[in-house]
Design an enzyme around this catalytic site. Sequence first.
Site, PDB file in Angstrom:
ATOM      1  N   CYS A  14     -19.244  18.586 -27.788  1.00 31.65           N
ATOM      2  CA  CYS A  14     -18.900  20.000 -27.822  1.00 31.65           C
ATOM      3  C   CYS A  14     -19.017  20.565 -26.412  1.00 31.65           C
ATOM      4  O   CYS A  14     -19.365  19.853 -25.470  1.00 31.65           O
ATOM      5  CB  CYS A  14     -19.806  20.766 -28.784  1.00 31.65           C
ATOM      6  SG  CYS A  14     -21.541  20.759 -28.290  1.00 31.65           S
ATOM      7  N   CYS A  17     -22.181  19.959 -24.380  1.00 28.25           N
ATOM      8  CA  CYS A  17     -22.267  18.679 -23.657  1.00 28.25           C
ATOM      9  C   CYS A  17     -21.711  18.855 -22.241  1.00 28.25           C
ATOM     10  O   CYS A  17     -22.297  18.370 -21.267  1.00 28.25           O
ATOM     11  CB  CYS A  17     -21.477  17.592 -24.384  1.00 28.25           C
ATOM     12  SG  CYS A  17     -22.083  17.213 -26.032  1.00 28.25           S
ATOM     13  N   ASP A 411      10.391  41.189  -3.580  1.00 28.31           N
ATOM     14  CA  ASP A 411      11.051  41.068  -2.285  1.00 28.31           C
ATOM     15  C   ASP A 411      12.548  40.948  -2.583  1.00 28.31           C
ATOM     16  O   ASP A 411      12.932  40.542  -3.688  1.00 28.31           O
ATOM     17  CB  ASP A 411      10.527  39.824  -1.563  1.00 28.31           C
ATOM     18  CG  ASP A 411      11.414  39.427  -0.407  1.00 28.31           C
ATOM     19  OD1 ASP A 411      11.604  40.265   0.496  1.00 28.31           O
ATOM     20  OD2 ASP A 411      11.926  38.295  -0.418  1.00 28.31           O
ATOM     21  N   ASP A 625       6.286  37.364   3.166  1.00 25.25           N
ATOM     22  CA  ASP A 625       5.798  37.819   1.861  1.00 25.25           C
ATOM     23  C   ASP A 625       4.385  37.318   1.570  1.00 25.25           C
ATOM     24  O   ASP A 625       3.740  37.827   0.646  1.00 25.25           O
ATOM     25  CB  ASP A 625       6.721  37.324   0.737  1.00 25.25           C
ATOM     26  CG  ASP A 625       8.121  37.913   0.849  1.00 25.25           C
ATOM     27  OD1 ASP A 625       8.218  39.092   1.217  1.00 25.25           O
ATOM     28  OD2 ASP A 625       9.085  37.190   0.569  1.00 25.25           O
TER      29      ASP A 625
END
Length: 739
Positions: A14, A17, A411, A625
């Site tokens: 699980c 662990c 842009d 950008d």
Amino acid sequence: MIATDSFKIKGMACASCGESIRRAISRLEGVRECVVNYAWETVFVTYDALVVDLSTIQRVVTRLGYEVVTEEETGVDKKTIGKLIVGGVVSVILLVTSLPMMLGLGHTSAALHWWQLLLTTPVMFWCGHSFFVGAISGLKHRNFNMNTLIALGTSAAYVYSLIVTVYPQWGGDVYYESAAVIITLVLLGKFLESRVKQQAASAIKKLMQLVPPTTRVIREGKEMEIPLELLQVDDIVVVLPGERIPADGEIILGESTVDESMLTGESFPVYKKVGDEVIGGTINQTGSFRFRCRRIGRDTVLAQIIELVRLAAASKAPIERFADRVTGYFVPVVIAISLLSFLVWWLWGKDFHMALTTAITVLIISCPCALGLATPTSLMVATSLAASHGVLFKEAETLETARMVKTVVFDKTGTLTVGKPVCTDFITLGGTETEKDILQKAAAVESFSEHPLAKAIREYAQQQGVDINFLDDDVSQIQVIPGGGIQAVVGGKLVQVGNREWLESLGVDTSPLLQLCTSSSNPHLLDKTTVWIAVDKQIQAVMAFADALKPSTFLAVNQLRQMGLDLVILSGDNENTTARIAQSLGIRKYFASLSPQGKITKLREIQQSQPRGRKVAMVGDGINDAPSLALADVGIALATGTEVAMAASDITLISGDLTGVVFAIKLSQATMNNIRQNLFFAYIYNLIAIPVAAGVLYPAWGILLNPMIAGAAMALSSLSVVTNALRLRRVAARIPTTG
């Protein structure tokens, strides 16, 4: 030297662990960061290779009772299937022989108890071996997990039954069938869970299997087949129709169409010719070609895509970190509830058998698997799905944040538009020279220029069916005038192609065409870039060029608008050009003539104007950008742009198709809805199941859960969470894209 590695492990029961493994590795000197992904069964670790090595890190994992495995060893092995068969057969026998007791028809005999002990013991200590090893290891490291609950519950049933068997004078019933059936059901649940998780990760596994094991190269003038690991940069690779391309490179001979759908999500084949790039893992379709290898191994586009998906899997979204914290407290609380229920029913109810049953049932039914799987499984499915659609999330947190995007900032050049000049208007005077004659002469002259407009003229001529293959003798006296244009003699006629000012300085009268350009039938034509063509000093034609919109732009913008998102354009281009693009797309808010710093300032203003909880996404492709992509709440870069932009972004669109923006936002919304559903199922299951298992309904309605039913319910809860996560595939299939 800082290194980053990952490796697969088996044996985790699980999410608890995974947390114990993370803590143990993080204690090592030299380890900078460790993330354990339970759904992927993978450890991601960043460490100082001069202080600690990978083998030392892996030994820590094995000492905890888990197994380090290769990619090929993951999944369900034959031993697990064998344990399931043995456990299933024994469980059926035990259930049949225990029916009289279970139906209240009497007690089983002492001799039968010994036979049941003999059958149950192998199931406990062979089939359930991993649970006990995990529980003991967890106790050593002060970590409680699902193994702890299973080991405590089955041990209580087994030890009590053993005492009754050895000392029959005690009286009472045995619970061998409960111990055996619980272990078998948990194994079955883990088996089914593993199968479903493999299915969930199938998209990324398909990516990893795209590259062929061997390739064909030209060395020393001979064609030979070699293993892929021997391929080198600058090798000449031969690709035949139907074959997968083994690495990234540039075509030097031949042409073909290539299926890039697995990497880009684009369903239509892409035409490739000499000079074009090809990507490793894509499929050559129609023709054969040779390419020069440019990138191999970890440097290929495919390898970078896989690494981005792995990094997204290694990171944790805020909602997953919250679930992990809850899981960390969950097991100790469950053990406390189990002990409390035992004491209450034994001391108050004076019923030892009932006290033991409720304690065991609480331990079994409250497995934290569903809690541990709720978030990472959905994220795993989502990131794999996104990768198969050409959308890469850098971090899991982005997958959570993208759903809150309410404003998308674009842009212009290279993002909304193709980023190169395209002929939009071709106007002639209609004299003795036909349009094709003029185009052919212009293309002949421009074949000696590498200027972007020269290439655009040649491409337009080809589109109009003009033959642009010329002999050297056809064109002579070539002269390039910087800042003006180019001229040459074509077929005995002087052809001049350039700007209007240059032609007028040479005595060419451009006024006849200028009147046509400024007439009401050609609005905004002079706002575009124009190239004027003269033959023998007589003006013949003008060509207007603009940066055309991408085919996907209209569809993406319309879809985003239908989603109720605000759209903005930030451009470094002039006011007229930006306004024209914005108007054609129906985007009301735009800002032009912005420097990179100006874009940042405007983006920050947009962010500050947003109501609380609303996020801003920035979509771009260029170096200018990159700062804006980094500043935005969600930066989306086009992989057709620069590597700098991709590095600064949170999401990368491999194909450059803007419908990927729509897909990313809608997938984020669907994923978060899916995670909330999973967490709801997991929490509600435990909130209802644990009190019922503890016997709160018994005084009023006589309802008391059997531990075996609890084991089945626990397995089904985990399976339901993983199955629900797989529903994301159907959701993703309904998201519209151009592909």
